[in-house]
Design an enzyme around this catalytic site. Structure first.
Site, mmCIF file in Angstrom:
data_model
loop_
_atom_site.group_PDB
_atom_site.id
_atom_site.type_symbol
_atom_site.label_atom_id
_atom_site.label_comp_id
_atom_site.label_asym_id
_atom_site.label_seq_id
_atom_site.Cartn_x
_atom_site.Cartn_y
_atom_site.Cartn_z
ATOM 1 N N CYS A 70 7.379 -6.784 -15.410
ATOM 2 C CA CYS A 70 7.183 -5.338 -15.536
ATOM 3 C C CYS A 70 8.446 -4.618 -15.980
ATOM 4 C CB CYS A 70 6.670 -4.761 -14.228
ATOM 5 S SG CYS A 70 7.769 -5.057 -12.811
ATOM 6 N N HIS A 361 8.081 -2.770 -8.486
ATOM 7 C CA HIS A 361 7.441 -2.655 -9.791
ATOM 8 C C HIS A 361 8.156 -1.600 -10.621
ATOM 9 C CE1 HIS A 361 4.280 -3.066 -12.713
ATOM 10 N NE2 HIS A 361 3.796 -1.867 -12.542
ATOM 11 N N ASN A 382 1.721 2.343 -17.177
ATOM 12 C CA ASN A 382 1.832 1.038 -16.545
ATOM 13 C C ASN A 382 1.811 -0.053 -17.617
ATOM 14 O OD1 ASN A 382 1.992 -0.897 -14.530
ATOM 15 N ND2 ASN A 382 0.316 -0.051 -13.333
#
Length: 442
Positions: A70, A361, A382
């Protein structure tokens, strides 16, 4: 104190449960649908709407699939926002696999160097145990990305596409970590027997390089950059190197960006720089360093950068009070306390101290909504694909940001001279296992 649960206590527990028959309705719903679905708060979903007063133009979300990359997806997304606007591209992506290859090779070297350095310590010491726990992984932080790009550059996704193992990284990580632990045994013995550990390490890295090439492909030394812009004009730049590509087309001085953290624990004063021992990926690369600030300072800097048309890399604890299907992150999204009849409230500092929350994250802040002069919600890009959230985008309430955001990376121009001076001071070194040394890996 060693007190067991007695059968009399169990009978009392059961009696208290039966005293409130209304809870049978909650029980039935939870047993059939699960805790989150049964306790979802419709008022929260109605309030945390995907509408924003200030937005940066972005494209279709990327998809890290079954990997923990991520942090590199988020960083490369901030760069592609610039590139897509400058060149008139649509849904263009930079190669995450290119960054991934070099990160894994460099993390292997970083681990082996640390094993050599600590070879005289007992393998059961806390430091050596910590090193052996995860020799390398997909996760990372912003400064690790800076180190990779400064050394190797970047390439378009077309120049080094995804592979099976880049998108589904578990098997590669398992094999690589097994190899690194095996190498650790050999290197620790070599140091204690006073043989040439450095020569052994180079042989190990040759084999690790081969493993990575077979799994991820070999990164290009030069490539052709060809594209059509929004006016359908064909453009071509032949045999360009990855470092020249980054400089020519993205043209970002990564040292102009400052990582801000919010860690309100007693051991971390505000307006103080911190680093983390034994945390990094490139030996001699950009040090892990951040400035601890109050949350209003962190959010103000991020909001100003968004207002000026630039997206913001940020790290958070995405699994806390987050509803994935609609992409809502809000402190009131689940009515768990009301449903179960007890309180699960800790302060942000307590959650850090008691291991209940940390940065897990990284995503990208791409918009804000301002009402009565205050930001009340944030737009989040995202990297989990379009099937999750609102075509891959999430919305975070401002209250959620306060509680579960731990880091943003902003241009230094958004910080006061006082804060810049504080960042430039010698940082306090944290232990490797400090919660602020956690990596974004979701």
């Amino acid at each position: 104190m060693n007190t067991e649960i007695t059968f009399n206590q169990l009978e009392n527990f059961s009696k208290k449960w039966r005293e409130n028959p209304d809870r049978l309705v909650f029980q039935a719903s939870i047993m059939k649908n699960g805790i989150k679905a049964a306790t979802e708060n419709p008022e929260s979903k109605a309030r945390v709407r995907p509408v924003f007063s200030h937005e940066v133009a972005t494209d279709k979300v990327s998809n890290q699939q079954q990997s923990g990359r991520c942090w590199m997806f988020a960083a490369l997304n901030t760069f592609r926002h610039k590139l897509n606007g400058t060149l008139g591209l649509k849904d263009f992506e930079l190669s995450q696999n290119f960054i991934n290859f070099w990160d894994k090779l460099e993390k292997a070297n970083y681990f082996l160097e640390n094993i050599i350095e600590t070879a005289n310590e007992d393998e059961n010491s806390r430091l050596v145990s910590w090193l052996l726990d995860t020799p390398q992984q997909d996760g990372g932080q912003w400064d690790m990305l800076v180190s990779i790009i400064e050394k190797y550059g970047a390439v378009p996704k077309s120049a080094m596409p995804e592979t099976f193992q880049s998108s589904k990284s578990a098997d590669l990580n398992h094999l690589l970590n097994e190899r690194l632990r095996t190498d650790a045994v050999i290197l620790r013995k070599a140091v204690n027997e006073k043989t040439n550990a450095s020569a052994l390490k180079e042989e190990m890295l040759v084999e690790i390089y081969q493993l990575l090439v077979m799994s991820l492909g070999e990164p290009p030394k030069v490539f052709d950059f060809e594209y059509r812009n929004k006016d359908n004009e064909f453009k071509q730049d032949l045999q360009i190197s990855p470092k020249d590509f980054f400089k020519r087309y993205i043209d970002v001085d990564l040292r102009d960006y400052i990582p801000l953290i919010n860690a309100p624990t007693k051991d971390k004063p505000f307006n103080q720089a911190f680093t983390v021992n034994y945390l990094g990926n490139i030996v001699g690369g950009a040090p892990i360093k951040y400035l601890n600030v109050e949350m209003n300072v962190l959010k103000k800097a991020a909001a100003e950068q968004i207002k000026d048309g630039e997206t913001v890399w940020f790290g958070c604890d995405v699994g806390q009070l987050s509803e994935r299907s609609s992409g809502i992150m809000d402190t009131d999204i689940f009515l768990t306390n009301q449903t179960f009849g007890f309180k699960t409230k800790m302060t942000k500092a307590e959650r850090l101290d008691y291991k209940h929350s940390m940065l897990t994250h990284a995503m990208v802040l791409t918009g804000i909504n301002v009402a009565d002069g205050e930001v009340n919600r944030w737009k989040v890009e995202n990297s989990w694909g379009e099937a999750i959230g609102n075509k891959g985008y999430f919305v975070a309430s401002d209250a959620w940001m306060d509680e579960f955001t731990f880091q943003v990376v902003v241009q230094k121009k958004y910080l006061s001279e006082e804060l810049l001076n504080a960042f430039n001071q010698e940082p306090i070194a944290l232990k490797p296992w400090d919660p602020m040394g956690s990596l974004a890996f979701r």
